[in-house]
Design an enzyme around this catalytic site. Structure first.
Site, PDB file in Angstrom:
ATOM      1  N   CYS A 130       0.806  -1.222   0.000  1.00 15.96           N
ATOM      2  CA  CYS A 130       0.000   0.000   0.000  1.00 15.96           C
ATOM      3  C   CYS A 130       0.837   1.270   0.000  1.00 15.96           C
ATOM      4  O   CYS A 130       0.305   2.371   0.167  1.00 15.96           O
ATOM      5  CB  CYS A 130      -0.957  -0.013   1.189  1.00 15.96           C
ATOM      6  SG  CYS A 130      -2.089  -1.422   1.124  1.00 15.96           S
ATOM      7  N   LYS A 195      -8.770  -0.347  10.268  1.00 17.65           N
ATOM      8  CA  LYS A 195      -8.748  -1.343   9.198  1.00 17.65           C
ATOM      9  C   LYS A 195      -7.837  -2.480   9.633  1.00 17.65           C
ATOM     10  O   LYS A 195      -6.657  -2.274   9.900  1.00 17.65           O
ATOM     11  CB  LYS A 195      -8.252  -0.716   7.901  1.00 17.65           C
ATOM     12  CG  LYS A 195      -8.132  -1.727   6.772  1.00 17.65           C
ATOM     13  CD  LYS A 195      -7.796  -1.080   5.449  1.00 17.65           C
ATOM     14  CE  LYS A 195      -7.605  -2.138   4.375  1.00 17.65           C
ATOM     15  NZ  LYS A 195      -7.292  -1.544   3.071  1.00 17.65           N
ATOM     16  N   LYS A 248     -13.414  -1.649   9.370  1.00 14.20           N
ATOM     17  CA  LYS A 248     -13.364  -2.613   8.270  1.00 14.20           C
ATOM     18  C   LYS A 248     -12.532  -3.817   8.676  1.00 14.20           C
ATOM     19  O   LYS A 248     -11.440  -3.628   9.202  1.00 14.20           O
ATOM     20  CB  LYS A 248     -12.727  -1.919   7.061  1.00 14.20           C
ATOM     21  CG  LYS A 248     -12.480  -2.816   5.879  1.00 14.20           C
ATOM     22  CD  LYS A 248     -11.700  -2.081   4.822  1.00 14.20           C
ATOM     23  CE  LYS A 248     -11.434  -3.062   3.692  1.00 14.20           C
ATOM     24  NZ  LYS A 248     -10.517  -2.561   2.727  1.00 14.20           N
TER      25      LYS A 248
HETATM   26  C1  PBG Z   1      -6.828  -1.295  -0.509  1.00 10.80           C
HETATM   27  C2  PBG Z   1      -8.116  -1.880  -0.101  1.00 10.80           C
HETATM   28  C3  PBG Z   1      -8.415  -3.215   0.235  1.00 10.80           C
HETATM   29  C4  PBG Z   1      -9.794  -3.272   0.415  1.00 10.80           C
HETATM   30  C5  PBG Z   1     -10.288  -1.985   0.222  1.00 10.80           C
HETATM   31  N1  PBG Z   1      -9.241  -1.145  -0.074  1.00 10.80           N
HETATM   32  C6  PBG Z   1      -7.593  -4.432   0.296  1.00 10.80           C
HETATM   33  C7  PBG Z   1      -6.463  -4.593   1.200  1.00 10.80           C
HETATM   34  O1  PBG Z   1      -6.239  -3.824   2.123  1.00 10.80           O
HETATM   35  O2  PBG Z   1      -5.723  -5.551   0.944  1.00 10.80           O
HETATM   36  C8  PBG Z   1     -10.584  -4.520   0.747  1.00 10.80           C
HETATM   37  C9  PBG Z   1     -12.001  -4.497   0.324  1.00 10.80           C
HETATM   38  C10 PBG Z   1     -12.697  -5.812   0.338  1.00 10.80           C
HETATM   39  O3  PBG Z   1     -12.165  -6.860   0.738  1.00 10.80           O
HETATM   40  O4  PBG Z   1     -13.855  -5.794  -0.081  1.00 10.80           O
HETATM   41  N2  PBG Z   1      -5.872  -1.202   0.453  1.00 10.80           N
END
Ligand code: PBG
Length: 322
Positions: A130, A195, A248
């Site tokens: 990221c 998150k 999340k």
């Molecule tokens: C990007 C991001 C992710 C998700 C949303 N933005 C994936 C991750 O962090 O690997 C996941 C969304 C989903 O699983 O529906 N960083």
């Protein structure tokens, strides 16, 4: 007062009293639908682990957005799959970037649709992390620069809200400062504040082609065991200028949603992520569950826990049932 004077079944006897005393009402205003945009024309690449979801080229994305808008979806969360990836995610900051193209087309063709851009580098970097890699790990402060640049670029193209999902420290402040410096002080930030480093993102990484090529995201995303830490994350994001805070995934973290809502007087969003979606679809495809009832129950529970709005891939299926 206790039984037999009090009988809680009394108000459950009629559908009308059940309607009158219902505490949580899910409405179409609560829903945000994620979409994936890819290069080309007339391209539709179905995402095998997420039935009903595809990578769409800009032309088909516009068609899909029109159909969703007519059904009552008022907000989209946009993810891009770029033609080429690079080391730092700079491809996500260009005027001709894939999400930039999508935003211009959507604003022209579906002007009423509210557009939220996911701000992150993992879909745009060759290594799938990221942010910018230094010595084998994501470098926090260097990454802030690309996140701010991506946010300003997309807001300048007409995105209505930016949603940083990278989990770098200080990114909300860096993005707010950059937006304000560019006169974009009315662009809100929805921060993916709590998150978690979750296995529930598995299907998304197929959808967005964003799986890390080495290691995992545990040095930046949160440990699923922690919830006090989630409150610290949220508090910092609020101080840095977040307008909406997000938890999340949603279902395994209903307790966190509830704590965040009770602790802070802030709009809360929850992300009902890809793995949560795919599990329901798989069980439904086997005829094991009643999909419609399960989805409404799931979304209602997320709202009951304290979320004001929900990002969900189910949005397109349930919006006309609300
Ligand atoms: C990007 C991001 C992710 C998700 C949303 N933005 C994936 C991750 O962090 O690997 C996941 C969304 C989903 O699983 O529906 N960083």
């Amino acid at each position: 007062m206790t039984f037999p004077t009090t009988r809680l079944r009394r108000l459950r006897t009629s559908p009308v009293t059940r309607n009158l005393v219902r505490e949580t009402q899910l409405t179409r205003n609560d829903l945000i639908m994620p979409l994936f945009v890819c290069p080309g024309t007339k391209v539709e690449n179905p995402i095998s682990s997420m039935p009903g979801n595809s990578q769409l080229s800009v032309d088909l994305l516009v068609e899909k957005a029109k159909a969703l808008y007519d059904k009552g979806i008022q907000a989209l969360l946009l993810f891009g799959i770029p033609e080429h990836k690079d080391e730092t995610g700079d491809v996500a900051c260009q005027h001709n970037g894939i999400v930039q193209q999508a935003v211009r087309a959507l604003k022209k063709e579906v002007p009423g649709m509210y557009l939220i851009a996911d701000i992150c580098n993992c879909e745009y970097t060759v290594h799938g992390h990221c942010g910018t890699i230094v010595d084998g790990d994501v470098h926090n402060d260097l990454t802030l620069e690309t996140l701010a640049k991506q946010s300003v670029s997309l807001a300048n193209e007409g995105v209505d809200m930016v949603a940083p999902s990278d989990m770098m420290d200080g990114r909300v402040g860096a993005i707010r400062k950059a937006l304000d410096k560019n006169g974009l002080y009315n662009t809100p930030i929805m921060a993916y504040s709590a998150k978690y480093a979750s296995a529930f993102y598995g299907p998304f990484r197929e959808a967005a082609e964003s799986a890390p090529k080495f290691g995992d995201r545990k040095t930046y995303q949160m440990d699923p065991s922690n919830s006090n830490e989630a409150l610290r994350e949220v508090a910092l994001d609020i101080e840095e200028g977040a307008d909406i805070v997000m938890v999340k995934p949603a279902l395994s973290y209903l307790d966190v949603i509830n704590r965040v809502k009770n602790e802070f007087n802030m709009p809360v969003c929850a992300y009902n992520v890809s793995g949560e979606f795919s599990m329901v679809k798989a069980a439904a495809a086997n005829g094991w569950i009643d999909e419609e009832r399960i989805v409404l129950e799931i979304l209602t529970s997320i709202k009951r826990a304290g979320s004001d709005m929900i990002i969900s891939y189910h949005s397109q299926d349930v919006v006309d049932k609300l």
